[in-house]
Design a protein around this motif. Sequence first.
Motif, PDB file in Angstrom:
ATOM      1  N   HIS A 242     -77.543 -49.503 -57.604  1.00 37.01           N
ATOM      2  CA  HIS A 242     -77.002 -49.596 -56.237  1.00 37.01           C
ATOM      3  C   HIS A 242     -77.808 -50.522 -55.329  1.00 37.01           C
ATOM      4  O   HIS A 242     -77.247 -51.193 -54.478  1.00 37.01           O
ATOM      5  CB  HIS A 242     -76.835 -48.200 -55.610  1.00 37.01           C
ATOM      6  CG  HIS A 242     -78.099 -47.563 -55.131  1.00 37.01           C
ATOM      7  ND1 HIS A 242     -79.002 -46.966 -55.990  1.00 37.01           N
ATOM      8  CD2 HIS A 242     -78.627 -47.426 -53.883  1.00 37.01           C
ATOM      9  CE1 HIS A 242     -80.010 -46.482 -55.291  1.00 37.01           C
ATOM     10  NE2 HIS A 242     -79.811 -46.751 -54.011  1.00 37.01           N
ATOM     11  N   ASP A 243     -79.120 -50.583 -55.518  1.00 34.53           N
ATOM     12  CA  ASP A 243     -79.946 -51.416 -54.632  1.00 34.53           C
ATOM     13  C   ASP A 243     -80.473 -52.666 -55.331  1.00 34.53           C
ATOM     14  O   ASP A 243     -81.484 -53.229 -54.886  1.00 34.53           O
ATOM     15  CB  ASP A 243     -81.127 -50.592 -54.097  1.00 34.53           C
ATOM     16  CG  ASP A 243     -80.785 -49.896 -52.783  1.00 34.53           C
ATOM     17  OD1 ASP A 243     -79.769 -50.250 -52.155  1.00 34.53           O
ATOM     18  OD2 ASP A 243     -81.554 -48.994 -52.388  1.00 34.53           O
ATOM     19  N   HIS A 271     -78.527 -56.921 -48.858  1.00 35.81           N
ATOM     20  CA  HIS A 271     -78.719 -56.488 -50.249  1.00 35.81           C
ATOM     21  C   HIS A 271     -77.438 -55.964 -50.888  1.00 35.81           C
ATOM     22  O   HIS A 271     -77.274 -56.057 -52.100  1.00 35.81           O
ATOM     23  CB  HIS A 271     -79.851 -55.462 -50.362  1.00 35.81           C
ATOM     24  CG  HIS A 271     -79.468 -54.062 -50.000  1.00 35.81           C
ATOM     25  ND1 HIS A 271     -79.473 -53.584 -48.714  1.00 35.81           N
ATOM     26  CD2 HIS A 271     -79.063 -53.015 -50.767  1.00 35.81           C
ATOM     27  CE1 HIS A 271     -79.091 -52.314 -48.710  1.00 35.81           C
ATOM     28  NE2 HIS A 271     -78.835 -51.943 -49.944  1.00 35.81           N
ATOM     29  N   HIS A 294     -71.931 -49.199 -50.915  1.00 36.85           N
ATOM     30  CA  HIS A 294     -72.598 -47.910 -50.715  1.00 36.85           C
ATOM     31  C   HIS A 294     -73.151 -47.714 -49.304  1.00 36.85           C
ATOM     32  O   HIS A 294     -73.632 -46.632 -48.977  1.00 36.85           O
ATOM     33  CB  HIS A 294     -73.690 -47.674 -51.780  1.00 36.85           C
ATOM     34  CG  HIS A 294     -74.894 -48.561 -51.678  1.00 36.85           C
ATOM     35  ND1 HIS A 294     -74.931 -49.835 -52.179  1.00 36.85           N
ATOM     36  CD2 HIS A 294     -76.118 -48.341 -51.132  1.00 36.85           C
ATOM     37  CE1 HIS A 294     -76.129 -50.360 -51.954  1.00 36.85           C
ATOM     38  NE2 HIS A 294     -76.865 -49.473 -51.311  1.00 36.85           N
ATOM     39  N   HIS A 295     -73.067 -48.755 -48.462  1.00 37.61           N
ATOM     40  CA  HIS A 295     -73.458 -48.570 -47.048  1.00 37.61           C
ATOM     41  C   HIS A 295     -72.254 -48.631 -46.117  1.00 37.61           C
ATOM     42  O   HIS A 295     -72.415 -48.735 -44.895  1.00 37.61           O
ATOM     43  CB  HIS A 295     -74.495 -49.622 -46.638  1.00 37.61           C
ATOM     44  CG  HIS A 295     -75.841 -49.385 -47.247  1.00 37.61           C
ATOM     45  ND1 HIS A 295     -76.660 -48.331 -46.891  1.00 37.61           N
ATOM     46  CD2 HIS A 295     -76.505 -50.048 -48.228  1.00 37.61           C
ATOM     47  CE1 HIS A 295     -77.779 -48.362 -47.616  1.00 37.61           C
ATOM     48  NE2 HIS A 295     -77.709 -49.394 -48.444  1.00 37.61           N
ATOM     49  N   ASP A 323     -77.672 -41.286 -51.725  1.00 42.89           N
ATOM     50  CA  ASP A 323     -78.681 -42.236 -51.236  1.00 42.89           C
ATOM     51  C   ASP A 323     -79.249 -41.758 -49.899  1.00 42.89           C
ATOM     52  O   ASP A 323     -80.468 -41.737 -49.681  1.00 42.89           O
ATOM     53  CB  ASP A 323     -77.995 -43.610 -51.093  1.00 42.89           C
ATOM     54  CG  ASP A 323     -78.967 -44.732 -50.768  1.00 42.89           C
ATOM     55  OD1 ASP A 323     -80.165 -44.607 -51.109  1.00 42.89           O
ATOM     56  OD2 ASP A 323     -78.524 -45.747 -50.192  1.00 42.89           O
TER      57      ASP A 323
HETATM   58 FE   LIG Z   1     -78.847 -49.726 -50.337  1.00 41.60          FE
END
Ligand SMILES: [Fe+2]
Length: 391
Positions: A242-243, A271, A294-295, A323
């Motif tokens: 994810h990151d 990112h 995911h954000h 997260d």
């Molecule tokens: Fe992230």
Amino acid sequence: MIAAESNSPPAGPPFEPDRRLAEYETLLDIGVKLSGTLELATVLELALENAEEVCRAETSSIWELDEERKELFFRVVRGSAAGAIRDLRVPLGAGIVGSVAASGEAEVVNDVAADPRWQGDASDEFQTRAILAVPLRAQGKIIGVVQLLNPVGRDRFTAGDLWRMRQFAAILAPALQNARLWTAQRRQFFHTVTALAEALEKRDPYTGGHVRRVVAYTVLLGRQMGLSREELRDLRLAATLHDVGKITIPDRILGKPSPLEPDEVEIMRRHAADGASIVSHLANPWVLHGVRSHHERVDGKGYPDGLTDPEIPLAARIIAVADTYDAMTTSRPYRSGLPHERAAAEILGSAGTQFCPRVVTAFRALCDLGRFSLETAEDAVRAISDVNPQP
Ligand SMILES: [Fe+2]
């Protein structure tokens, strides 16, 4: 002892065409079932289920050959002897099963006590009288042995039993080999991806273990929401990566021991899109969506695309909760991590604004059951892990 050298149906009692046709139909049916999966655990389960259908016995087992150590190890075993023999390893050539693997010849031994190779039962709970052992051969090599112990309803295994098991082994061996290879490759791929993600994580001195925890919480939430094993595996991969886009963030921002300035926040936010561009090569929509979105927030105030509720992919909705929960409960140099109760209250209070209400419902259910913990989450990850192709 009967050692079958031929694939021909056994001579002896009058040939019964109807019975033979039924036997071929059973074998064909087994072949179709085995060729329908590459899941090693499923192939093994089907194998024993059907071995017992082909030839009824008190216990059945599959041994695989560990080529490096020249040993056979139990892969699966059913029946009353299961507990005692699960961890056994037998050197190639030793005992009856070892000699079948070494010679490549199927055998029936109807009086094991009289066979000099017999080494006795591993436990008093089970007494072996008779063994039918057939080698599993794939691409010209012995890969293991399928074994039945003690016929049910008869006092001895027959040449007919041996013939049926040989046909069965010929169907099982390539299915088992394909599943082993496929499982080994998938495990290797996943371990490579995990190593990459954890290496990247080491750039940020304050987030040790974040990836592992986010993966675990994500899988736990996904399981609670009823996702299939395959979907959970894709979700696990998405959470692992994810990151990954943080590889593009400068050290001075990534490792800053204080809150970020607005311009630094803008850089940090890149990112998500950068990560999506990196993982686009995997051509896996769960991963692509999980990394990119995911954000995002269901109220449309997230980034990078400002998606709203119906547009945010499921993987991203689930990872967002996992997260955020982990970020809230982990200490940073400029703030202490929150206790579970406070973090949980934040998550519950953000349903419908930051988070997807369905995911929050799953989170709430787990919390109410006292099952939203790292330990439970790691159990959920283990439950979807591949069977080790070579224990
Ligand atoms: Fe992230």
